[in-house]
Enzyme design. Structure first.
Site, PDB file in Angstrom:
ATOM      1  N   GLN A  41       2.066   9.697  10.572  1.00  0.00           N
ATOM      2  CA  GLN A  41       1.057  10.005  11.351  1.00  0.00           C
ATOM      3  C   GLN A  41      -0.328   8.726  11.532  1.00  0.00           C
ATOM      4  O   GLN A  41      -0.597   8.750  12.411  1.00  0.00           O
ATOM      5  CB  GLN A  41       0.334  11.305  10.440  1.00  0.00           C
ATOM      6  CG  GLN A  41       1.042  12.601  10.499  1.00  0.00           C
ATOM      7  CD  GLN A  41       0.512  13.747   9.698  1.00  0.00           C
ATOM      8  OE1 GLN A  41      -0.192  14.648  10.106  1.00  0.00           O
ATOM      9  NE2 GLN A  41       0.559  13.693   8.268  1.00  0.00           N
ATOM     10  N   LEU A  42      -0.407   8.311  10.253  1.00  0.00           N
ATOM     11  CA  LEU A  42      -1.464   7.118  10.375  1.00  0.00           C
ATOM     12  C   LEU A  42      -0.846   5.930  11.057  1.00  0.00           C
ATOM     13  O   LEU A  42      -1.657   5.388  11.961  1.00  0.00           O
ATOM     14  CB  LEU A  42      -1.791   6.788   8.910  1.00  0.00           C
ATOM     15  CG  LEU A  42      -2.701   5.491   8.712  1.00  0.00           C
ATOM     16  CD1 LEU A  42      -4.034   6.154   9.471  1.00  0.00           C
ATOM     17  CD2 LEU A  42      -3.034   5.113   7.233  1.00  0.00           C
ATOM     18  N   ASP A  96      12.823  -3.072   5.923  1.00  0.00           N
ATOM     19  CA  ASP A  96      12.968  -2.384   4.896  1.00  0.00           C
ATOM     20  C   ASP A  96      12.197  -2.970   3.711  1.00  0.00           C
ATOM     21  O   ASP A  96      12.648  -3.865   2.950  1.00  0.00           O
ATOM     22  CB  ASP A  96      14.682  -2.200   4.303  1.00  0.00           C
ATOM     23  CG  ASP A  96      14.563  -1.296   2.947  1.00  0.00           C
ATOM     24  OD1 ASP A  96      13.691  -0.814   2.667  1.00  0.00           O
ATOM     25  OD2 ASP A  96      15.916  -1.368   2.678  1.00  0.00           O
ATOM     26  N   TYR A 148       6.608   7.765   0.648  1.00  0.00           N
ATOM     27  CA  TYR A 148       7.474   8.762   0.185  1.00  0.00           C
ATOM     28  C   TYR A 148       6.454  10.005   0.025  1.00  0.00           C
ATOM     29  O   TYR A 148       5.950   9.908  -1.085  1.00  0.00           O
ATOM     30  CB  TYR A 148       8.174   8.681  -0.892  1.00  0.00           C
ATOM     31  CG  TYR A 148       9.218   9.770  -1.211  1.00  0.00           C
ATOM     32  CD1 TYR A 148      10.480   9.670  -0.604  1.00  0.00           C
ATOM     33  CD2 TYR A 148       8.827  11.108  -1.913  1.00  0.00           C
ATOM     34  CE1 TYR A 148      11.395  11.017  -1.013  1.00  0.00           C
ATOM     35  CE2 TYR A 148       9.667  12.026  -2.029  1.00  0.00           C
ATOM     36  CZ  TYR A 148      10.797  12.258  -1.672  1.00  0.00           C
ATOM     37  OH  TYR A 148      12.007  13.168  -1.927  1.00  0.00           O
ATOM     38  N   THR A 149       6.253  11.092   0.857  1.00  0.00           N
ATOM     39  CA  THR A 149       5.325  11.906   0.773  1.00  0.00           C
ATOM     40  C   THR A 149       5.805  13.619   0.337  1.00  0.00           C
ATOM     41  O   THR A 149       4.821  14.412   0.647  1.00  0.00           O
ATOM     42  CB  THR A 149       4.483  11.963   1.944  1.00  0.00           C
ATOM     43  OG1 THR A 149       5.065  12.412   3.111  1.00  0.00           O
ATOM     44  CG2 THR A 149       3.582  10.705   2.393  1.00  0.00           C
ATOM     45  N   TYR A 159       4.834  12.370  -7.359  1.00  0.00           N
ATOM     46  CA  TYR A 159       4.451  11.928  -6.310  1.00  0.00           C
ATOM     47  C   TYR A 159       3.020  10.991  -6.542  1.00  0.00           C
ATOM     48  O   TYR A 159       2.915   9.732  -6.299  1.00  0.00           O
ATOM     49  CB  TYR A 159       4.006  12.825  -5.252  1.00  0.00           C
ATOM     50  CG  TYR A 159       3.251  12.437  -4.128  1.00  0.00           C
ATOM     51  CD1 TYR A 159       3.792  11.472  -3.274  1.00  0.00           C
ATOM     52  CD2 TYR A 159       1.868  12.926  -3.797  1.00  0.00           C
ATOM     53  CE1 TYR A 159       2.940  10.923  -2.205  1.00  0.00           C
ATOM     54  CE2 TYR A 159       1.243  12.316  -2.913  1.00  0.00           C
ATOM     55  CZ  TYR A 159       1.691  11.536  -1.929  1.00  0.00           C
ATOM     56  OH  TYR A 159       0.748  11.383  -1.073  1.00  0.00           O
ATOM     57  N   LYS A 169       2.549   6.837  -6.625  1.00  0.00           N
ATOM     58  CA  LYS A 169       1.433   6.254  -5.675  1.00  0.00           C
ATOM     59  C   LYS A 169       0.287   5.577  -6.775  1.00  0.00           C
ATOM     60  O   LYS A 169      -0.123   4.475  -6.254  1.00  0.00           O
ATOM     61  CB  LYS A 169       0.787   7.280  -5.025  1.00  0.00           C
ATOM     62  CG  LYS A 169       1.400   8.083  -3.857  1.00  0.00           C
ATOM     63  CD  LYS A 169       1.757   6.968  -2.653  1.00  0.00           C
ATOM     64  CE  LYS A 169       0.574   6.729  -2.001  1.00  0.00           C
ATOM     65  NZ  LYS A 169       1.005   5.944  -0.930  1.00  0.00           N
TER      66      LYS A 169
END
Length: 284
Positions: free
Chosen positions: A11-12, A37, A62-63, A126, A130
């Site tokens: 999206q971003l 990669d 990785y969301t 997650y 992050k």
């Protein structure tokens, strides 16, 4: 200046691509795993050297919050180790990094908007991966910025807004969680912030910093869904439910509101209420 943007299909990344056509003074290199990669250290080092990269905007992540609980190795590889690869390449090539992070680095127990210096305490894989990625940027010798954001949506990709629109057209009513509170962020507005930072000379002379950015205002997922239906004139009834009524593998923060005063004051960024940002996105 040559700028690498990772996660070009997200999206971003997609929003930055669209806005980049107005910035002819920069040369952008947009990549996803097909072109680069970022989990491969040697590939990252080679790409920086071959293309003389002087700044990277890391949008790759990785969301899949629930899947991360079962896929720790993959989430850690992308959200943590890949960031380290980018940071090390930036150090070697005297480049700058803008890294995108998340409200999930907090545990959600606050009752007032989180400021950048508050203690982090992720409650899931997650958020932890992050946070680990953030630390590579903040503790590096290169110049870097971490921008934490929340509840991102866009006309690109899959997101909560599109899911609600689809379900709202198929069903008469929906139950949506009302006891998790945060602020939606239109990815286009976040992209504009990233590109604003590129041209700010003050940023280049400072040490590594963390900033928070989202749109303004506060809402629950229920409020967000209700507004999506209202702005789209969809007649689906939205019913508030509790977190316990919608169990998920990963625990979510119950409060994810970020304080944006630091980035607004330092870079003269104007806030936009989340309902206005949503209307702008839907008009596209």
């Amino acid at each position: 200046m040559n700028i690498l943007v990772t996660g070009k299909n997200g999206q971003l990344g997609s929003e930055i691509q669209e806005l980049s056509y107005n910035l002819q003074q920069f040369t952008f290199f947009f990549t996803d795993i097909g072109e680069l990669d970022i989990t491969n250290k040697s590939s990252v080092l080679s790409y920086f050297k071959e293309n003389n990269i002087k700044l990277v905007i890391n949008c790759a992540a990785y969301t899949a919050v629930d899947n991360a609980e079962d896929e720790l190795d993959i989430a850690d590889k992308v959200n943590n180790h890949a960031v380290n690869n980018l940071v090390r390449a930036a150090e070697i090539n005297d480049a700058y990094i803008i890294h995108i992070s998340t409200d999930y680095v907090f545990d959600g127990t606050n009752h007032s908007p989180y400021i950048e210096s508050e203690i982090t305490s992720p409650i899931g894989v997650y958020g932890q991966t992050k946070l680990d990625g953030e630390k590579h940027v903040i503790n590096s010798s290169t110049r870097g910025v971490v921008i934490r954001t929340s509840w991102v949506y866009s006309k690109f990709g899959n997101n909560f807004v599109k899911t609600m629109m689809r379900l709202g057209k198929d069903r008469d009513e929906l139950g949506v969680i009302a006891d998790q509170v945060g602020t939606p962020t239109h990815a286009k507005d976040l992209a504009e912030v990233c590109l604003t930072l590129l041209s700010n000379q003050q940023l280049w002379s400072e040490s590594n910093e963390i900033y928070h950015f989202s749109n303004d205002g506060v809402c629950s997922w229920y409020d967000f869904a209700f507004e999506i239906m209202r702005q789209n004139n969809i007649s689906c009834t939205i019913n508030p439910i509790g977190t316990e009524d919608y169990p998920t593998k990963a625990k979510r923060p119950s409060y994810s509101v970020l304080n944006k005063n630091k980035i607004k004051k330092q870079f003269n960024i104007k806030g936009k209420h989340w309902t206005v940002a949503l209307e702008e996105m839907l008009s596209k």
